[in-house]
Design a protein around this motif. Structure first.
Motif, PDB file in Angstrom:
ATOM      1  N   SER A 159      -6.347   3.092   3.520  1.00 53.20           N
ATOM      2  CA  SER A 159      -5.443   3.571   2.469  1.00 53.20           C
ATOM      3  C   SER A 159      -6.219   4.254   1.346  1.00 53.20           C
ATOM      4  N   VAL A 160      -7.447   3.811   1.085  1.00 50.48           N
ATOM      5  CA  VAL A 160      -8.280   4.464   0.068  1.00 50.48           C
ATOM      6  C   VAL A 160      -8.518   5.923   0.455  1.00 50.48           C
TER       7      VAL A 160
ATOM      8  N   VAL B 102      -7.121  -7.768   6.676  1.00 45.91           N
ATOM      9  CA  VAL B 102      -6.433  -6.627   6.064  1.00 45.91           C
ATOM     10  C   VAL B 102      -7.410  -5.666   5.388  1.00 45.91           C
ATOM     11  N   ARG B 103      -8.707  -5.964   5.478  1.00 44.23           N
ATOM     12  CA  ARG B 103      -9.692  -5.115   4.799  1.00 44.23           C
ATOM     13  C   ARG B 103      -9.685  -3.698   5.352  1.00 44.23           C
ATOM     14  N   ARG B 104      -9.619  -3.556   6.661  1.00 51.36           N
ATOM     15  CA  ARG B 104      -9.633  -2.213   7.245  1.00 51.36           C
ATOM     16  C   ARG B 104      -8.413  -1.409   6.814  1.00 51.36           C
TER      17      ARG B 104
ATOM     18  N   GLY C 163      -5.286   9.601  -7.626  1.00 46.64           N
ATOM     19  CA  GLY C 163      -6.698   9.286  -7.816  1.00 46.64           C
ATOM     20  C   GLY C 163      -6.907   7.876  -8.336  1.00 46.64           C
ATOM     21  N   THR C 164      -6.045   7.459  -9.268  1.00 43.70           N
ATOM     22  CA  THR C 164      -6.159   6.112  -9.827  1.00 43.70           C
ATOM     23  C   THR C 164      -5.933   5.055  -8.755  1.00 43.70           C
ATOM     24  N   TRP C 165      -4.942   5.267  -7.912  1.00 45.41           N
ATOM     25  CA  TRP C 165      -4.668   4.296  -6.846  1.00 45.41           C
ATOM     26  C   TRP C 165      -5.771   4.275  -5.805  1.00 45.41           C
ATOM     27  N   ALA C 166      -6.408   5.418  -5.572  1.00 44.20           N
ATOM     28  CA  ALA C 166      -7.546   5.427  -4.649  1.00 44.20           C
ATOM     29  C   ALA C 166      -8.653   4.511  -5.162  1.00 44.20           C
TER      30      ALA C 166
ATOM     31  N   LEU D 212       0.820  -1.208   0.000  1.00 41.67           N
ATOM     32  CA  LEU D 212       0.000   0.000   0.000  1.00 41.67           C
ATOM     33  C   LEU D 212       0.857   1.263   0.000  1.00 41.67           C
ATOM     34  N   LEU D 213       2.071   1.160   0.526  1.00 44.59           N
ATOM     35  CA  LEU D 213       2.963   2.318   0.580  1.00 44.59           C
ATOM     36  C   LEU D 213       3.719   2.544  -0.724  1.00 44.59           C
TER      37      LEU D 213
END
Length: 290
Positions: A94-95, A87-89, A59-62, A30-31
């Protein structure tokens, strides 16, 4: 003592405060995008609009991570992998992070003129849609912790079901800012459609461990993707929608989003087969030992 207390809340540890390889791996993945974004800003090529690429990438990664969040439950059911729910939370938070970063880069591109940014959000439809999605993500992020879950009780699930509406708004924003080339936006929308088909099938009581159910989901997801692409080109652009639709059947030039969604869905069909092979191999091994 302080380190022990911190370990319980560290994203790379489980609820007992012990290091989790899965959580650590997801946290590092995610980093990676944000590290790449800031590396390119500092050491990459210089563009006339220095924040344009970073704005697009954040924006794309969000959107990508939002779809990854929605994929957790289907993945758990298809692969019988309950640990992935842990890992869902982290992915969901991260979103929100990447969406806020997206807004921050937009403000930076406007020289941090907050008044202008606010007026643009109000006056420009695609910005209004995007900001509405961000506000929804902020609400979900603020109520994603254990204390909020306990306080809200049954209402927590109802509140967080808004993630589907937020995803639709985010995808619509993606389409609107993509202008004429909506290939990636269509792919993201198609994957969202596939994930929704999985949920509908599960709600109907059909097992996601069945190869035929998964193949049906893949077909419906691909059809939904082609329909979304056709509707966009027919309603929002002057590009002939028929030609775009027929391009889905011509693999000599490029692979269209509908085909990629079908491939993704068909890959999931391998999970029950692999599980069956594993069970057969395990059964034979037990017989030999007996």
């Amino acid at each position: 003592m302080v380190l022990s207390s911190f370990a319980q809340y560290a994203p790379w540890t489980d609820r007992r405060g012990k290091l989790s390889g899965l959580r650590l791996g997801v946290f590092l993945l995610l980093l990676l995008p944000v590290c790449r974004i800031f590396y390119d800003l500092a050491f990459g090529p210089v563009f006339p609009e220095p924040y344009e690429q970073a704005l697009h990438e954040s924006g794309t990664w969000a959107v990508r991570f939002l779809l990854l969040t929605l994929a957790v439950t289907p993945v758990r059911r298809i692969f019988s992998w309950n640990r992935v729910a842990g890992v869902r939370r982290m992915i969901g938070v991260s979103v929100l992070f990447y969406a806020l970063l997206h807004l921050g880069f937009y403000a930076a591109s406007e020289s941090w003129n907050i008044v202008k940014v606010a007026s643009e959000v109000v006056l420009r439809f695609y910005l209004t849609i995007g900001f509405t999605a961000l506000a929804g993500l902020a609400v979900l992020g603020a109520t994603s912790f254990d204390g909020a879950v306990r306080r809200l009780g049954r209402n927590w699930q109802r509140l967080h079901s808004l993630v589907y509406a937020i995803a639709i708004l985010g995808l619509f924003h993606f389409f609107l800012q993509s202008k004429s080339d909506v290939t990636e936006a269509t792919l993201m929308a198609g994957l969202f459609a596939l994930l929704m088909v999985y949920r509908v099938m599960a709600k109907a009581g059909l097992p996601l461990s069945n190869v035929f159910v998964l193949a049906t989901c893949a077909a419906l997801g691909a059809i939904g993707t082609a329909a979304i692409e056709y509707a966009w080109y027919a309603l929002a652009t002057g590009i002939p929608a028929d030609r775009v639709f027929l391009a889905n059947f011509d693999l000599s030039t490029s692979i269209r989003p509908a085909v990629w969604v079908a491939i993704t869905g068909l890959c999931a069909c391998g999970a029950p087969v692999l599980q069956w092979i594993g069970e057969q191999a395990g059964g034979k091994l037990r017989l030999r030992r007996a």
